[in-house]
Design an enzyme around this catalytic site. Structure first.
Site, mmCIF file in Angstrom:
data_model
loop_
_atom_site.group_PDB
_atom_site.id
_atom_site.type_symbol
_atom_site.label_atom_id
_atom_site.label_comp_id
_atom_site.label_asym_id
_atom_site.label_seq_id
_atom_site.Cartn_x
_atom_site.Cartn_y
_atom_site.Cartn_z
ATOM 1 N N ARG A 32 0.818 -1.219 0.000
ATOM 2 C CA ARG A 32 0.000 0.000 0.000
ATOM 3 C C ARG A 32 0.849 1.266 0.000
ATOM 4 O O ARG A 32 0.464 2.277 0.594
ATOM 5 C CB ARG A 32 -0.941 0.047 1.214
ATOM 6 C CG ARG A 32 -1.979 -1.037 1.264
ATOM 7 C CD ARG A 32 -3.186 -0.625 0.446
ATOM 8 N NE ARG A 32 -4.117 -1.726 0.369
ATOM 9 C CZ ARG A 32 -5.180 -1.876 1.175
ATOM 10 N NH1 ARG A 32 -5.456 -0.966 2.063
ATOM 11 N NH2 ARG A 32 -5.955 -2.913 1.038
ATOM 12 N N ARG A 36 -3.170 6.493 1.325
ATOM 13 C CA ARG A 36 -3.634 7.704 2.003
ATOM 14 C C ARG A 36 -2.663 8.372 2.957
ATOM 15 O O ARG A 36 -2.913 9.489 3.400
ATOM 16 C CB ARG A 36 -4.946 7.395 2.735
ATOM 17 C CG ARG A 36 -6.112 7.246 1.774
ATOM 18 C CD ARG A 36 -7.277 6.590 2.445
ATOM 19 N NE ARG A 36 -6.864 5.262 2.883
ATOM 20 C CZ ARG A 36 -7.642 4.442 3.572
ATOM 21 N NH1 ARG A 36 -8.837 4.816 3.942
ATOM 22 N NH2 ARG A 36 -7.197 3.244 3.913
ATOM 23 N N ARG A 45 -7.302 11.910 -4.528
ATOM 24 C CA ARG A 45 -8.567 11.222 -4.216
ATOM 25 C C ARG A 45 -9.732 12.184 -4.020
ATOM 26 O O ARG A 45 -10.888 11.780 -4.150
ATOM 27 C CB ARG A 45 -8.390 10.339 -2.979
ATOM 28 C CG ARG A 45 -7.765 8.996 -3.271
ATOM 29 C CD ARG A 45 -8.768 8.013 -3.884
ATOM 30 N NE ARG A 45 -9.664 7.456 -2.885
ATOM 31 C CZ ARG A 45 -10.971 7.582 -2.888
ATOM 32 N NH1 ARG A 45 -11.571 8.278 -3.814
ATOM 33 N NH2 ARG A 45 -11.717 7.011 -1.950
ATOM 34 N N ASP A 81 -6.790 -2.790 -7.258
ATOM 35 C CA ASP A 81 -7.315 -3.430 -6.059
ATOM 36 C C ASP A 81 -7.597 -4.890 -6.358
ATOM 37 O O ASP A 81 -7.851 -5.243 -7.510
ATOM 38 C CB ASP A 81 -8.602 -2.745 -5.571
ATOM 39 C CG ASP A 81 -8.850 -3.066 -4.102
ATOM 40 O OD1 ASP A 81 -8.272 -2.383 -3.245
ATOM 41 O OD2 ASP A 81 -9.585 -4.037 -3.817
ATOM 42 N N TYR A 158 -14.648 -12.176 0.201
ATOM 43 C CA TYR A 158 -15.358 -10.914 -0.073
ATOM 44 C C TYR A 158 -16.660 -11.165 -0.832
ATOM 45 O O TYR A 158 -17.667 -10.500 -0.603
ATOM 46 C CB TYR A 158 -14.476 -9.967 -0.890
ATOM 47 C CG TYR A 158 -13.489 -9.202 -0.033
ATOM 48 C CD1 TYR A 158 -13.932 -8.221 0.861
ATOM 49 C CD2 TYR A 158 -12.128 -9.447 -0.100
ATOM 50 C CE1 TYR A 158 -13.037 -7.514 1.648
ATOM 51 C CE2 TYR A 158 -11.222 -8.747 0.686
ATOM 52 C CZ TYR A 158 -11.687 -7.783 1.559
ATOM 53 O OH TYR A 158 -10.807 -7.095 2.353
#
Ligand code: CP3
Length: 356
Positions: A32, A36, A45, A81, A158
């Site tokens: 990652r 962020r 974003r 992703d 998921y």
């Protein structure tokens, strides 16, 4: 193979370590790393939706390059992703701020599997290939580019659970209630993942990482039945397909987060992957002992150790490097970097690793 004429690679430490060759310094990258904790990512974003970034090669390329411009990292990873696969199979996936990924209409029972489609990977996921090719050119050979996928069990989780979960109870209950249908679903995902990874290498990916982020829900028995055979199949069939297409094979990394040491050892000693990623609960010395000398290990500083002061982060990074040693080791965190990690910690982590 498509002729891309990519710029020559200037820093091959990461690839050398993956192949078990000597390195001048321990290679380091961060799961990652485009994310962020970077102000430039947060700024980007505010203007673009998460999946729009994934689906727009220029945007995905820009975000992939952000950490490479700032830090002395030894590898880049394409911005995307793992959930683009369930999306391509026809399920809706939303990225909700503060919540994470949500699949509003998950698979409630095996009859729902009829809602799934077999995607045309080149067409439906071609945007990932385009992002990879563009990024390989834009990197100008600075560092190698890693492609990735979610592993079948993690994606199945998921698709049934509809999002993150502390128990994965719905998904795990399928393994006991519908073992045959579970295997059918895992096989379907495996077939798609294989095509998807081959496409990424054709497009320019120089290594591949398979994220089995939900391995912590599998005990040794479940791991042997529902993770290991599919993950093994992925590496073997990707290599066979690349051979058939006369494309050079690339190192493959498997990261079964939270897997037991027995399960990790099973994978390591199978040698279907050059690199085994380990999370921060695994002891470096014990991992080396149990995996043997012929596999590269990647990991594993606790992402929360990044909240210590700079000197402490440097010291811990150096210590982990010394414990794993300079041979067959790729430094990383034990899981993805957290969104409020201080930038100075990232610098100290990289410096600490490179000081060994
Ligand atoms: O820099 C990189 O590592 C490449 C990009 C990348 C992302 N997701 C971007 C992302 C990679 C390799 C992933 C993999 C991924 N996605 C995994 C496997 C790794 C792991 O963490 O175990 C998983 C489980 C996912 C699914 C996913 N995507 C979750 C659980 C979340 C929410 C968690 C969070 O941090 O919010 C995402 C969202 C996501 N994927 C973000 C990023 C940068 C943050 C979302 C945002 O920007 O709004």
């Amino acid at each position: 193979m498509a002729q891309h004429n990519f710029p020559p690679l200037k820093n091959d430490r990461f690839l050398r370590a993956a192949r078990g060759e000597d390195v001048d310094k321990i290679p380091v990258w961060i799961m990652r790393q485009a994310g962020r904790y970077l102000p430039e990512f947060r700024e980007f974003r505010t203007k673009h939706d998460f999946f729009t970034i994934c689906q727009t090669p220029e945007y995905a390329c820009e975000v992939t390059l952000q950490p490479i411009r700032r830090f002395e990292l030894d590898a880049s990873i394409i911005f995307s992703d793992i959930l683009v696969i369930p999306q391509a199979m026809g399920l809706t996936v939303e990225m909700r701020p503060g919540v994470g990924p949500v699949l509003p209409e998950p698979l409630a029972n095996p009859s729902d599997m009829s809602r799934l489609k077999r995607p045309d990977v080149e067409k439906d996921l071609g945007y990932v290939g385009k992002a990879i090719t563009l990024t390989r050119h834009s990197l100008e050979g600075k560092v190698p580019l890693i492609g990735f996928t979610g592993a079948p069990w993690t994606l199945m989780g998921y698709m049934i659970q509809g999002g993150g979960s502390s128990t994965m109870a719905q998904a795990r209950s399928w393994l006991y209630r519908y073992p045959e249908k579970s295997i059918e679903l895992l096989q379907l995902i495996t077939d798609i993942v294989i095509e998807y990874l081959v496409m990424q290498v054709k497009a320019g990916a120089q290594a591949l990482q398979i994220f089995e982020s939900h391995a912590d829900y599998l005990n040794d028995e479940l791991f042997k039945k529902y993770c290991f055979p599919f993950v093994k199949q992925i590496s073997e069939r990707v290599r066979a397909k690349l051979d058939e297409l006369k494309i050079a094979k690339v190192p493959m990394i498997v990261f079964p987060r939270g897997a037991t040491l027995n399960s990790l050892e099973l994978l390591a000693k199978d040698h279907s992957y050059e690199v085994i990623g380990v999370d921060w609960n695994v002891d470096p010395v014990e991992a080396r002992q149990r995996f043997g000398p012929d596999v590269t290990v990647q990991g594993n500083m606790d992402p929360c150790a990044m909240y210590a002061n700079e000197n402490e982060v440097f010291k811990r990074a150096k210590e982990i490097g010394e414990k794993f040693g300079k041979t067959r080791y790729i430094a990383n965190l034990g899981h993805g970097i957290l969104p409020d990690t201080p930038i100075v910690s990232v610098e100290a982590f990289i410096k600490g690793v490179h000081s060994v």
